[in-house]
Design an enzyme around this catalytic site. Structure first.
Site, mmCIF file in Angstrom:
data_model
loop_
_atom_site.group_PDB
_atom_site.id
_atom_site.type_symbol
_atom_site.label_atom_id
_atom_site.label_comp_id
_atom_site.label_asym_id
_atom_site.label_seq_id
_atom_site.Cartn_x
_atom_site.Cartn_y
_atom_site.Cartn_z
ATOM 1 C CB CYS A 114 -0.889 0.010 1.244
ATOM 2 S SG CYS A 114 -1.610 1.635 1.585
ATOM 3 C CD GLU A 149 7.609 -1.867 -15.628
ATOM 4 O OE1 GLU A 149 6.879 -2.808 -15.268
ATOM 5 O OE2 GLU A 149 8.130 -1.812 -16.751
ATOM 6 C CD GLU A 298 12.588 -3.088 -16.944
ATOM 7 O OE1 GLU A 298 11.710 -3.781 -17.495
ATOM 8 O OE2 GLU A 298 12.620 -2.881 -15.727
ATOM 9 C CE1 TYR A 348 8.904 -22.081 -21.338
ATOM 10 C CE2 TYR A 348 8.400 -21.773 -19.009
ATOM 11 C CZ TYR A 348 8.531 -22.603 -20.106
ATOM 12 O OH TYR A 348 8.301 -23.943 -19.993
ATOM 13 C CG HIS A 349 11.326 -11.816 -20.104
ATOM 14 N ND1 HIS A 349 12.250 -11.114 -20.842
ATOM 15 C CD2 HIS A 349 10.236 -11.024 -20.015
ATOM 16 C CE1 HIS A 349 11.737 -9.938 -21.179
ATOM 17 N NE2 HIS A 349 10.507 -9.850 -20.688
HETATM 18 C C1 GLA Z 1 8.841 -5.082 -16.463
HETATM 19 C C2 GLA Z 1 9.680 -5.105 -15.206
HETATM 20 C C3 GLA Z 1 10.836 -6.068 -15.269
HETATM 21 C C4 GLA Z 1 10.435 -7.344 -15.960
HETATM 22 C C5 GLA Z 1 9.908 -7.029 -17.335
HETATM 23 C C6 GLA Z 1 9.572 -8.256 -18.129
HETATM 24 O O1 GLA Z 1 9.193 -4.094 -17.326
HETATM 25 O O2 GLA Z 1 10.159 -3.825 -14.850
HETATM 26 O O3 GLA Z 1 11.248 -6.318 -13.947
HETATM 27 O O4 GLA Z 1 9.463 -7.981 -15.209
HETATM 28 O O5 GLA Z 1 8.753 -6.257 -17.199
HETATM 29 O O6 GLA Z 1 9.052 -7.945 -19.391
HETATM 30 ZN ZN ZN Z 2 -3.836 1.450 1.107
#
Ligand code: GLA
Ligand code: ZN
Length: 666
Positions: A114, A149, A298, A348-349
């Site tokens: 939170c 993110e 990224e 799998y990434h």
């Molecule tokens: C996001 C996250 C990363 C990873 C990628 C995979 O952008 O920031 O840690 O999980 O996705 O696509």
């Molecule tokens: Zn909250």
């Protein structure tokens, strides 16, 4: 502090905590061999960095930073707050966010916090302070990323009462709130702040908009809390960023980027392939957050793992995408990720190194890029994207339209892109900036669906046109105020004076309808506005609807109006691709903006060096060899050869050409 780029960085997200230390030297050797200059580390390493309330372990990270530095690779450090560890959650279960249905989210899928939890705040402060004390003046840590993110929305009771407090601070009196939100409608009138809910699903538009503002402010405070700890501990020149997600609409990105030094974002194609006319806009959006170059923190080295279908990009495609990002203002490209972790949710990434520790086929492509970045770095350091054209973006307008689409297929970003794409097809550089930014220096400003108007925006747009600017207003413009309430005038509100017209009625369209103009003969889909021309002979209709629903038959669809020294286009139709291109070409001519004609799939972009010299990126986004005629002799940076006339571009090929002084485009 301007944080000008000194070089073009190339790298990857690296998680040394996933491997035994004996492996690191081999990783670093391979990174070096790929031409990497930077890694990002630690943004999910909280449990490894702090295994209990007072047990910190930073030595491993320091060793990793040092070993990388010994090979000339810099580090960007992530604060690990997106992954609060299990011991912390066990101690303070209440720091877990609550979802829309009232359920606590589960530990272990990151961002489970939170954002307003005081216990989470103190724990974040503790880890960030300890990290900053230890690494703030490390000469090899060149930047910091806060969290990762941001995306979680929390519906807990604490968030609700903080939201109520936020509303009280903003509106001061309940009378004012009731008035702005028209709460007599459906008996929504509030007589105490505690009665106000967090909206779940569709609700009062004013309440929904304020909740978005509250989310934005909550993250801003959380981010500022970390910034306040970091800033005094970082050596001069070290920047702080956050990695945003392109057109993600969970919060107002202009609110969040205000306090940061640098914007960065994470670019993933997911399923399918790269569409450069669309992704260019996402880069320009990121560049517009701080109105300067950005980092691509990224990007996908082949395939992702989270799409329904995780196809790999074609050979050469990711390489081209990296240059496309640079051409749009990226000063760094980092792949996610260096190596697949043996466990965890992302097995799998795509990565550069596979589970066996060997380079994947993609590694060679990354290596090529690393070599090229090294060559180009000196040329590109400090260079920027310049343009006379701005597109205005507004989160409030986007949210408001998204909640009341009126046509289920009407999407703010898709409509925005309907303007961006033809500009991009003409290879016109575009700044995408907040609708609240000053407009000085632009010749052409396009404001797609600027639904929300306020006095500041009206004054700025007026000033811009008066002084000779060319303004494009579109459908769904000037309908609401800052509280998401209907303005007491027809669209486009006070901009009617500029546009020389008002909107008599708007229609969601069941089927496309004909639009016939001086410049095109096409159709409108999803939406059509019936324009009433107000300024005598001075408002000139340049397109009208054909026979359709009766209401729109032969009514004005697009009109142009001179105002002050400038000119305003109002476009009440949602034009098909062909007509839109013709109209945008006409607008570019009117505004005196030159475009560059290229075969379909060939993109030309420019960056301007500190000495004023322009560098041209010619990018072949197709899988076929292409030739492109180059109007002056220039050095191609990557090959070092002088090119003129026919320039051959391999499939997904790239050329970066200089323009020698005195030579002019034909
Ligand atoms: C996001 C996250 C990363 C990873 C990628 C995979 O952008 O920031 O840690 O999980 O996705 O696509
Ligand atoms: Zn909250």
């Amino acid at each position: 502090m301007s944080f000008t780029n000194q070089k073009l960085h190339f790298g990857a997200a690296y998680y040394p905590e996933h491997w035994s230390e004996e492996r690191w030297s081999e990783d670093i050797r391979l990174m070096k061999a790929a031409g990497m200059t930077v890694v990002r580390m630690a943004e999910f390493a909280w449990s490894t960095l702090q295994s209990g309330p007072d047990n910190f372990n930073f030595d491993w990270l320091e060793r990793a930073i040092d070993q990388l530095a010994a090979k000339g690779i810099d580090t960007v450090l992530g604060t690990p707050t997106a992954a609060p560890p299990a011991w912390l959650v066990q101690k303070y279960p209440d720091l877990l966010a609550v979802d829309e249905s009232g359920r606590r989210v589960q530990f272990g899928n990151r961002c489970h916090y939170c954002v307003n939890s005081p216990e989470f705040h103190s724990a974040s402060q503790q880890i960030v302070k300890a990290m900053a004390d230890r690494f703030g003046d490390d000469p090899h840590v060149i930047g910091w990323q806060i969290d990762n993110e941001y995306n979680r929305v929390c519906y807990c009771e604490r968030c609700q009462s903080l939201f109520q407090q936020y509303l009280q601070d903003k509106f001061v009196s309940l009378e004012a709130l009731n008035e702005h939100w028209s709460t007599s409608y459906w008996s929504q009138t509030y007589s105490a702040w505690e009665q106000i809910p967090i909206p779940i699903g569709p609700h009062n538009p004013g309440l929904m908009l304020e909740f978005k503002h509250f989310i934005s402010e909550s993250y801003r405070k959380f981010q500022l809390m970390q910034l306040d700890i970091l800033r005094p501990r970082l050596k001069p020149g070290v920047w702080v960023t956050h990695n945003f997600m392109g057109w993600y609409n969970g919060f107002d990105h202009y609110t969040l980027t205000k306090d940061l030094d640098l914007a960065s974002w994470d670019w993933y194609v997911g399923s399918g392939y790269h569409d450069y006319l669309q992704s260019g806009a996402a880069h320009d959006l990121a560049r517009g957050f701080k109105r300067r170059n950005f980092w691509l923190m990224e990007t996908q080295p082949g395939n992702v793992n989270w799409s329904p279908l995780n196809n790999s990009l074609n050979k050469g495609e990711a390489h081209l995408m990296a240059w496309h990002a640079v051409a749009h203002g990226a000063d760094a490209v980092l792949y996610w990720q260096w190596r697949s972790a043996p466990g965890g949710q992302e097995q799998y990434h795509g990565s550069l190194i596979d589970q066996s520790g060997q380079p994947r086929p993609f590694y060679a492509e990354a290596q090529q890029l690393g070599g090229e970045f090294k060559i180009a770095s000196e040329w590109l350091a400090g260079s920027v994207v310049k343009t006379d054209v701005a597109m205005l973006n507004c989160y409030d307008s986007r949210w408001s339209i998204g909640w009341q689409r009126h046509h289920h297929d009407f999407d703010y970003v898709a409509h925005f892109n309907n303007y961006y794409r033809p500009l991009s097809a003409g290879n016109v550089n575009v700044d995408i900036i907040s609708a609240d930014e000053p407009l000085d220096g632009y010749k052409l400003v396009v404001a797609p669906s600027l639904l929300i108007l306020n006095n500041k925006r009206i004054a700025q747009l007026k000033e811009f046109v008066k002084n000779g600017g060319c303004l494009v207003l579109t459908l769904r413009c000037g309908m609401k105020d800052d509280y998401n309430s209907l303005l007491p005038s027809r669209q486009p509100g006070s901009l009617a004076e500029l546009a020389g017209l008002e909107v008599e009625e708007y229609y969601a369209l069941h089927d496309p309808i004909p639009v016939v103009g001086d410049i095109f003969n096409g159709s409108s889909r999803l939406w059509a506005e019936r324009l009433k021309l107000l300024d005598g002979n001075l408002t000139i209709p340049i397109a009208r609807y054909g026979v359709c629903n009766g209401w729109l038959d032969d009514q004005a669809a697009v009109a142009v109006h001179q105002y002050g020294k400038g000119i305003v286009f109002y476009i009440g139709a949602y034009l098909d691709e062909f007509s839109q291109q013709a109209l945008i070409n006409h607008i570019l001519l009117t505004a005196g903006i030159s475009s560059i004609k290229t075969p379909s799939g060939i993109e030309v972009r420019t960056r301007v060096r500190t000495n004023g010299e322009e560098l041209f990126f010619v990018l072949n986004h197709t899988r076929a060899e292409q030739t492109f005629s180059w109007p002056w002799p220039g050095v191609e940076l990557l090959s070092g050869q002088v090119r003129t006339g026919e320039v051959k571009l391999a499939p997904y090929g790239v050329a970066i050409l200089s323009k020698n002084a005195g030579d002019n485009p034909a």
